[in-house]
Design a protein around this motif. Structure first.
Motif, PDB file in Angstrom:
ATOM      1  N   LEU A 139       0.873  -1.253   0.204  1.00 38.77           N
ATOM      2  CA  LEU A 139       0.168  -0.117   0.167  1.00 38.77           C
ATOM      3  C   LEU A 139       0.882   1.200  -0.055  1.00 38.77           C
ATOM      4  O   LEU A 139       2.004   1.280   0.595  1.00 38.77           O
ATOM      5  CB  LEU A 139      -1.022  -0.054   1.370  1.00 38.77           C
ATOM      6  N   PHE A 140       0.543   2.190  -0.981  1.00 36.27           N
ATOM      7  CA  PHE A 140       1.202   3.531  -0.625  1.00 36.27           C
ATOM      8  C   PHE A 140       0.387   4.641  -0.775  1.00 36.27           C
ATOM      9  O   PHE A 140      -0.574   4.479  -1.458  1.00 36.27           O
ATOM     10  CB  PHE A 140       1.983   3.679  -1.991  1.00 36.27           C
ATOM     11  N   THR A 141       0.495   5.661   0.336  1.00 32.66           N
ATOM     12  CA  THR A 141      -0.440   6.774   0.408  1.00 32.66           C
ATOM     13  C   THR A 141       0.291   7.777  -0.119  1.00 32.66           C
ATOM     14  O   THR A 141       0.974   8.372   0.514  1.00 32.66           O
ATOM     15  CB  THR A 141      -0.987   6.625   1.688  1.00 32.66           C
ATOM     16  N   GLN A 142      -0.257   8.472  -1.205  1.00 32.25           N
ATOM     17  CA  GLN A 142       0.406   9.676  -1.851  1.00 32.25           C
ATOM     18  C   GLN A 142       0.064  10.868  -1.247  1.00 32.25           C
ATOM     19  O   GLN A 142      -1.105  11.119  -0.594  1.00 32.25           O
ATOM     20  CB  GLN A 142       0.203   9.610  -3.379  1.00 32.25           C
ATOM     21  N   GLY A 143       0.752  12.056  -1.281  1.00 35.32           N
ATOM     22  CA  GLY A 143       0.418  13.351  -0.857  1.00 35.32           C
ATOM     23  C   GLY A 143      -0.526  13.949  -1.642  1.00 35.32           C
ATOM     24  O   GLY A 143      -0.724  13.570  -3.067  1.00 35.32           O
ATOM     25  N   MET A 144      -1.044  15.162  -1.235  1.00 35.18           N
ATOM     26  CA  MET A 144      -1.795  15.890  -2.108  1.00 35.18           C
ATOM     27  C   MET A 144      -1.096  16.678  -3.066  1.00 35.18           C
ATOM     28  O   MET A 144       0.007  17.087  -2.930  1.00 35.18           O
ATOM     29  CB  MET A 144      -2.832  16.800  -1.251  1.00 35.18           C
ATOM     30  N   VAL A 145      -1.970  17.506  -4.009  1.00 30.97           N
ATOM     31  CA  VAL A 145      -1.434  18.477  -4.883  1.00 30.97           C
ATOM     32  C   VAL A 145      -1.723  19.774  -4.059  1.00 30.97           C
ATOM     33  O   VAL A 145      -3.196  19.995  -4.266  1.00 30.97           O
ATOM     34  CB  VAL A 145      -1.778  18.254  -6.531  1.00 30.97           C
ATOM     35  N   VAL A 146      -1.043  20.654  -3.886  1.00 34.50           N
ATOM     36  CA  VAL A 146      -1.307  21.813  -3.167  1.00 34.50           C
ATOM     37  C   VAL A 146      -1.085  23.266  -3.993  1.00 34.50           C
ATOM     38  O   VAL A 146      -0.364  23.069  -5.159  1.00 34.50           O
ATOM     39  CB  VAL A 146      -0.861  21.968  -1.762  1.00 34.50           C
ATOM     40  N   HIS A 147      -1.619  24.067  -3.849  1.00 35.14           N
ATOM     41  CA  HIS A 147      -1.389  25.484  -4.717  1.00 35.14           C
ATOM     42  C   HIS A 147      -1.663  26.771  -3.760  1.00 35.14           C
ATOM     43  O   HIS A 147      -2.395  26.611  -2.692  1.00 35.14           O
ATOM     44  CB  HIS A 147      -2.359  25.383  -5.801  1.00 35.14           C
ATOM     45  N   GLU A 148      -0.663  27.484  -4.065  1.00 35.20           N
ATOM     46  CA  GLU A 148      -0.975  29.065  -3.467  1.00 35.20           C
ATOM     47  C   GLU A 148      -2.536  29.448  -3.521  1.00 35.20           C
ATOM     48  O   GLU A 148      -3.234  29.249  -4.541  1.00 35.20           O
ATOM     49  CB  GLU A 148      -0.233  30.097  -4.315  1.00 35.20           C
ATOM     50  N   THR A 149      -2.773  30.244  -2.660  1.00 28.92           N
ATOM     51  CA  THR A 149      -4.047  30.811  -2.697  1.00 28.92           C
ATOM     52  C   THR A 149      -4.167  32.228  -3.072  1.00 28.92           C
ATOM     53  O   THR A 149      -3.209  32.865  -2.976  1.00 28.92           O
ATOM     54  CB  THR A 149      -5.081  30.931  -1.405  1.00 28.92           C
ATOM     55  N   TYR A 150      -5.054  32.742  -3.956  1.00 29.87           N
ATOM     56  CA  TYR A 150      -5.195  34.234  -3.946  1.00 29.87           C
ATOM     57  C   TYR A 150      -6.387  34.766  -3.930  1.00 29.87           C
ATOM     58  O   TYR A 150      -7.446  34.054  -4.049  1.00 29.87           O
ATOM     59  CB  TYR A 150      -5.064  34.570  -5.514  1.00 29.87           C
ATOM     60  N   SER A 151      -6.688  36.041  -3.188  1.00 30.23           N
ATOM     61  CA  SER A 151      -7.617  36.496  -2.748  1.00 30.23           C
ATOM     62  C   SER A 151      -7.580  38.163  -2.742  1.00 30.23           C
ATOM     63  O   SER A 151      -6.539  38.537  -2.687  1.00 30.23           O
ATOM     64  CB  SER A 151      -8.220  35.968  -1.288  1.00 30.23           C
ATOM     65  N   ARG A 152      -8.924  38.616  -2.816  1.00 31.12           N
ATOM     66  CA  ARG A 152      -8.913  40.053  -2.624  1.00 31.12           C
ATOM     67  C   ARG A 152      -9.945  40.337  -1.742  1.00 31.12           C
ATOM     68  O   ARG A 152     -10.814  39.521  -1.320  1.00 31.12           O
ATOM     69  CB  ARG A 152      -8.957  40.847  -3.815  1.00 31.12           C
ATOM     70  N   GLY A 153      -9.859  41.559  -0.716  1.00 28.60           N
ATOM     71  CA  GLY A 153     -11.009  41.864   0.175  1.00 28.60           C
ATOM     72  C   GLY A 153     -10.318  40.950   1.351  1.00 28.60           C
ATOM     73  O   GLY A 153      -9.416  40.157   1.327  1.00 28.60           O
ATOM     74  N   SER A 154     -11.119  41.247   2.542  1.00 25.35           N
ATOM     75  CA  SER A 154     -10.998  40.181   3.808  1.00 25.35           C
ATOM     76  C   SER A 154     -12.365  40.182   4.331  1.00 25.35           C
ATOM     77  O   SER A 154     -13.278  40.714   4.137  1.00 25.35           O
ATOM     78  CB  SER A 154      -9.903  41.101   4.698  1.00 25.35           C
ATOM     79  N   GLY A 155     -12.253  39.426   5.284  1.00 21.46           N
ATOM     80  CA  GLY A 155     -13.474  39.137   6.378  1.00 21.46           C
ATOM     81  C   GLY A 155     -14.286  38.344   5.386  1.00 21.46           C
ATOM     82  O   GLY A 155     -14.097  37.534   4.768  1.00 21.46           O
ATOM     83  N   MET A 156     -15.383  38.848   5.767  1.00 16.28           N
ATOM     84  CA  MET A 156     -16.649  38.255   5.043  1.00 16.28           C
ATOM     85  C   MET A 156     -16.685  38.641   3.433  1.00 16.28           C
ATOM     86  O   MET A 156     -17.267  37.722   2.722  1.00 16.28           O
ATOM     87  CB  MET A 156     -18.058  38.752   5.539  1.00 16.28           C
ATOM     88  N   SER A 157     -16.118  39.873   3.113  1.00 13.25           N
ATOM     89  CA  SER A 157     -16.193  39.947   1.788  1.00 13.25           C
ATOM     90  C   SER A 157     -15.065  39.636   0.822  1.00 13.25           C
ATOM     91  O   SER A 157     -14.720  39.852  -0.306  1.00 13.25           O
ATOM     92  CB  SER A 157     -16.205  41.606   1.433  1.00 13.25           C
ATOM     93  N   ARG A 158     -14.293  38.644   1.362  1.00  8.75           N
ATOM     94  CA  ARG A 158     -13.124  38.253   0.947  1.00  8.75           C
ATOM     95  C   ARG A 158     -13.680  37.135  -0.427  1.00  8.75           C
ATOM     96  O   ARG A 158     -14.456  36.589  -0.338  1.00  8.75           O
ATOM     97  CB  ARG A 158     -12.384  37.428   1.771  1.00  8.75           C
ATOM     98  N   GLU A 159     -12.816  37.481  -1.431  1.00 10.58           N
ATOM     99  CA  GLU A 159     -13.117  36.903  -2.658  1.00 10.58           C
ATOM    100  C   GLU A 159     -12.027  36.143  -3.350  1.00 10.58           C
ATOM    101  O   GLU A 159     -11.020  36.709  -3.540  1.00 10.58           O
ATOM    102  CB  GLU A 159     -13.584  37.831  -3.693  1.00 10.58           C
ATOM    103  N   TRP A 160     -12.027  34.977  -3.535  1.00 13.58           N
ATOM    104  CA  TRP A 160     -11.150  34.117  -4.116  1.00 13.58           C
ATOM    105  C   TRP A 160     -10.772  34.487  -5.617  1.00 13.58           C
ATOM    106  O   TRP A 160     -11.630  34.369  -6.206  1.00 13.58           O
ATOM    107  CB  TRP A 160     -11.156  32.503  -3.705  1.00 13.58           C
ATOM    108  N   VAL A 161      -9.533  34.022  -5.879  1.00 12.59           N
ATOM    109  CA  VAL A 161      -9.320  34.169  -7.604  1.00 12.59           C
ATOM    110  C   VAL A 161      -8.443  33.116  -7.946  1.00 12.59           C
ATOM    111  O   VAL A 161      -7.596  32.816  -7.191  1.00 12.59           O
ATOM    112  CB  VAL A 161      -8.309  35.735  -7.537  1.00 12.59           C
TER     113      VAL A 161
END
Length: 876
Positions: free
Chosen positions: A578-600
């Motif tokens: 059995l081999f358990t491979q890691g995930m593919v991860v990526h930087e996140t990008y966003s504008r605004g903050s808190g509730m109005s945060r929007e991901w790009v």
RNA sequence: GCGGGCGUGGCGAAACUGGUAGACGCAAGAGACUUAAAAUCUCUCGGCCUUUGGCUGUGCGGGUUCGAUCCCCGCCGCCCGCACCA
């Protein structure tokens, strides 16, 4: 001279077509060569493949292609884990039939997988929602039922009163249904269970033999199975306090040694005695209700206060009939572990201590650490649950906890209460039976019929399959099978009277518990072809995510055992490696903050480096976007990269090569545009070097050099071959990549020299040998590019059907070794010397080195350590 | 709370689990080619210093050893799994 850029858009489909036509990857069960079964966890057909799939399948494909080249008869199939809720949700939201939605998704994902150039045997493909598949599951269900491996029982479930359905624990968030937001209720329903607990001990023991599994996964399974050794003890109820018909309470304990520290009994709110008490007393009833509700609300149990209520029942201590103890109902006692009743020993258990302090119950220290002092040892706010010496325990005083355990166990086993022993040694498991009933449409129907007279009757095998009806509606909540006008009405197979078909379907984990067995003979009219299954199983290398460490892998281990008991296979363990491979991860990008945060999305931005700082800007209007943390690719954070886009712009080989590079396969890999470009540069560079030299290499046969200028080239090529072979065997893809880069860097010059026509035949033959090895080494990772290189080198066979090269031992062994020379543990010089020089020769040669003489400056060495072929250390 | 894992350059990582720390890649810088750009090629790239050399450096503090990224003890910081399991 071919100098055009390598064009994956042209080459990749071309080679895929050739592999297809030659049926290179179709596996013959009758092939007599040694077998090798590689499998990646099959996907749920959500509609699109994601980078996680690409990494998973790229790894499996390297193994499959490598093992095939090594001469194994490789089985590498693919299918679809196709039942499940998303299809029903789509039906509710978009008014499409689950089957239509699922098969459409399968079609588009299949074409995506095909574009990856995976060496899969598509002739064995199936989806678990195919009747041809799930009918066999129904057969086995009936077999399991006959063997007593399936049963029905009342069980508490999470019930969503708005959607009218059972929810899995994972679907209850803070006590509310994840879709409806309604407060979840606990309901008693009659459910179907697989008797996985029949195999608790075996599932635990066999973990030791799974030496090609990650230690972590074995440990997780071990903890999940949760074996504990203890005993059950029966406590006599004091006559005048006993409810009608009750005479005793049985508790389970792992610490019978602490019996003299007991100060109360506690039972679960669902214990029969508690229900009895609740029926007679409103206050107790209210308390039990409260406990039940709190149990579902997933409130942080860490801080959950210990609460209880006195039932008024009193019991006699098993070792002293004159000693009476109260029986409480307590919120921290679970009905479904042990017997649902415990004895509380406050000095030895933190929960019991908290409880005793709250309700003013006695705290008698009975175990003291070995270095403690009887006169001063006391228990304050912290219970002592370790080993030690018995105190305040009458005839046990001075004994060790182990001795006391055995004395009490022996004594209670031979004492009797009524006609039975007062106590019994008992092994308990945390593992519970597997509840498989789901009140849903899109799953495998449970093949039984309920008759008022005959009870539960399995559907006779001649009447299988029980097919899902197609004409169902999803306009109301609940199970569409329940409200279908005709489907549930059937005649009882026994008596012929009107009866009711079971409308529950099976948990989709059942589907995935045996698909790997079905792949061994998917055309078979029975669930398995016994001989084929036994030959192919266990899966030699299974690859998938760590998230399946417990459920899927444990269920599959159980199911294989159950299939063995019912004569469908003759193996116990489904997955050898059995081999358990890691995930593919990526930087996140966003504008605004808190509730109005929007991901790009990454596709909508460009990265620029200003004053050494990476900054992100929106492509559309140049607005600056904040660069956030690196996280698992997810739709909600929009940090996804679509494999289709990558394959379209760089080709499948680049995508495959990149996800295998850099990070060790069990760790997460960070997807970055720059990284992909690096991988792409490599594919172009390899093509350019090989194709430019191809013509000059066309008139020679690959022959490694034995001496002369080209010797170093041949040595490196053969050493790399040996090392990469080992890397592939161990799934160290990142190391293989690094070594391949080194080889390319080293033979780039020679290839250019050859291309320029400046090399003699012997040199060209050695370079050709190295080039062929290189192409064969990259082939499992970048198969299309490798075929293209193979072909430009004038080979007319498919590389995918070519045997793995053999390294020349003589080229792998060095005659001279370079030894670092240390003085007092610091490296001061290097010594080149024959590999079999004896110790004296080595130390004399080391002392003769100019650098060594200079640093020694006349000092006489106290000691010279010579580690053959490793190092020389001079101590002064 | 219990169990497990991991901390190495600007970044992803290697180091044959006690023997040359930083291979390989990414990013960066300098140069060559080019009208120019891209591509390609060459070189530099842990820190510090008095730079053909030296000191120091694998989270921190100790220990064992001729020699420690690796073994032992004690901290610190992240990550994962299980969680009232008697």
């Amino acid at each position: 001279m071919a100098t055009e850029r390598y064009n994956p858009r042209d080459a990749e489909p071309r080679w895929q077509k050739k592999w297809n036509e030659a049926k290179v990857f179709e596996t013959d069960n009758a092939d007599p060569r040694e077998k090798y079964y590689v499998l990646e966890m099959f996907p749920y057909p959500s509609g699109r493949i994601h980078m996680g799939h690409v990494r998973n399948y790229a790894m499996g494909d390297v193994v499959a292609r490598y093992k095939r080249a090594r001469g194994y008869n490789v089985l590498h199939p693919m299918g679809w884990d196709a039942f499940g809720m998303p299809a029903e949700n789509a039906a509710m939201e978009r008014n499409v039939h689950p089957a239509a939605w699922t098969y459409q998704n399968i079609a588009s994902m299949k074409s995506q997988l095909k574009a990856m150039g995976l060496s899969l045997d598509w002739s064995r493909e199936f989806a678990t929602c195919d009747v041809e598949y799930y009918q066999h599951q129904q057969h086995m269900f009936v077999d399991f039922l006959e063997k007593g491996l399936v049963y029905r029982k009342q069980s508490k479930v999470n019930w969503d009163p708005v959607d009218n359905t059972v929810l899995a624990n994972e679907q209850v968030i803070d006590g509310r249904g994840w879709r409806s937001g309604a407060l979840v209720e606990q309901r008693e329903l009659t459910q179907w269970f697989f008797k996985i607990t029949d195999f608790s001990q075996d599932l635990l023991d066999a973990l030791d033999g799974l030496d090609q599994w990650p230690e972590k996964v074995r440990l997780m399974q071990k903890n999940w199975i949760g074996r504990s050794e203890g005993m059950t003890i029966r406590w006599e109820i004091v006559g005048e306090t006993a409810p009608a018909g009750e005479t005793e309470v049985t508790v389970y304990t792992t610490r019978p040694d602490t019996l003299f520290g007991a100060s109360f009994l506690a039972i679960s709110a669902d214990h029969p005695l508690a229900k009895d008490a609740a029926a007679k007393n409103a206050e107790i009833d209210a308390f039990c209700e409260d406990v039940r509700r709190a149990g579902t609300s997933l409130a942080a149990l860490e801080t959950a206060e210990k609460r209880g209520i006195d039932t008024g029942i009193r019991v006699r201590h098993p070792l002293d009939p004159s000693w009476e103890l109260p029986v409480y109902i307590a919120n921290f006692v679970l009905m479904d572990y042990g017997t649902g009743a415990i004895f509380g020993c406050p000095a030895g258990d933190q929960r019991d201590l908290d409880f005793a302090r709250k309700y003013g119950l006695p705290v008698i220290p009975v175990v003291m650490p070995r270095d403690g002092d009887v006169a001063t040892f006391a228990v304050g706010d912290t219970a002592y649950d370790g080993d030690g010496v018995m105190i305040n325990s009458r005839f046990l005083d001075g004994k060790s906890t182990d001795e006391a355990f055995n004395i009490v166990a022996d004594r209670l086993s031979s004492a009797s209460l009524g006609n039975a022993p007062q106590g019994e040694r008992k092994v308990n498991f945390r593992l519970r039976d597997w509840g498989i009933s789901r009140q849903r449409y899109w799953g495998c129907p449970i093949p039984v019929i309920h008759c008022q007279d005959c009870g539960v009757v399995p559907v006779p095998k001649k009447d299988l399959p029980v097919k899902l009806p197609e004409d169902v509606t999803f306009d109301q909540p609940g199970n569409p099978l329940d409200r279908h006008p005709t489907w549930r009405h059937v005649a009882c197979p026994h008596c012929g009277k009107d009866a009711r078909r079971e409308t529950d379907t099976m948990d989709t984990f059942v589907d995935s518990s045996w698909y790997f067995t079905r792949f061994t003979a998917p055309w078979e009219s029975k669930p398995t072809d016994f001989a084929a299954a036994n030959r192919w199983l266990p899966v030699d290398q299974y690859i998938g995510g760590i998230e399946h460490a417990i459920l899927h892998l444990l269920y599959s281990r159980f199911f294989t055992r159950a299939m063995r008991e019912t004569g469908h296979v003759d193996v116990k363990e489904p997955f050898k490696g059995l081999f358990t491979q890691g995930m593919v991860v990526h930087e996140t990008y966003s504008r605004g903050s808190g509730m109005s945060r929007e991901w790009v999305a990454p596709a909508d931005i460009k990265i620029e480096e200003l004053d050494g700082k990476r900054r992100a800007f929106l492509l559309s209007n140049n607005e600056e976007i904040a660069i956030g943390s690196i996280e698992k690719m997810s739709k909600s954070k929009k940090n996804v990269v679509d494999p289709d886009d990558i394959i379209a712009s760089y080709g499948a080989d680049t995508a495959r090569f990149f996800v295998l590079s850099d990070s060790p396969p069990e760790r997460d890999v960070i997807w970055s545009e720059a990284g992909v470009e690096g991988a792409h540069r490599f594919t172009q560079r390899l093509w350019r070097l090989i194709s430019e030299a191809a013509e000059a290499l066309s008139d020679v046969t690959a022959t490694p050099a034995k001496d002369g200028d080209a010797l170093a080239i041949s040595q490196l090529a053969h050493k790399t071959l040996k090392a990469v072979q080992n890397d592939y065997d161990k799934l160290w893809f990142n190391k293989a990549v690094a070594r391949i880069y080194e080889l390319v860097n080293a033979i780039a010059g020679p290839l250019t020299t050859v291309a320029a026509g400046k090399a003699d035949a012997a040199y060209r033959a050695a370079v050709r040998d190295a080039a062929e090895i290189l192409v064969q080494l990259v082939a499992p990772m970048t198969p299309h590019l490798a075929e293209e290189c193979w072909s430009v080198l004038g080979q007319d066979t498919l590389l995918s059907q070519t045997a793995w090269p053999k390294y020349d031992d003589a080229l792998v062994v060095e005659n001279d070794v370079v030894l670092p020379v240390q003085i007092n543990g610091k490296k001061r010089a290097e010594l080149t010397i024959s590999r079999d020089a004896d110790q004296t020769t080595v130390s004399d040669a080391a002392l003769a080195l100019e650098d060594v003489k200079r640093v020694l400056n006349g000092q006489v060495p106290k000691k010279i350590i010579v580690v053959p072929q490793r190092i020389v250390n001079i101590v002064v």
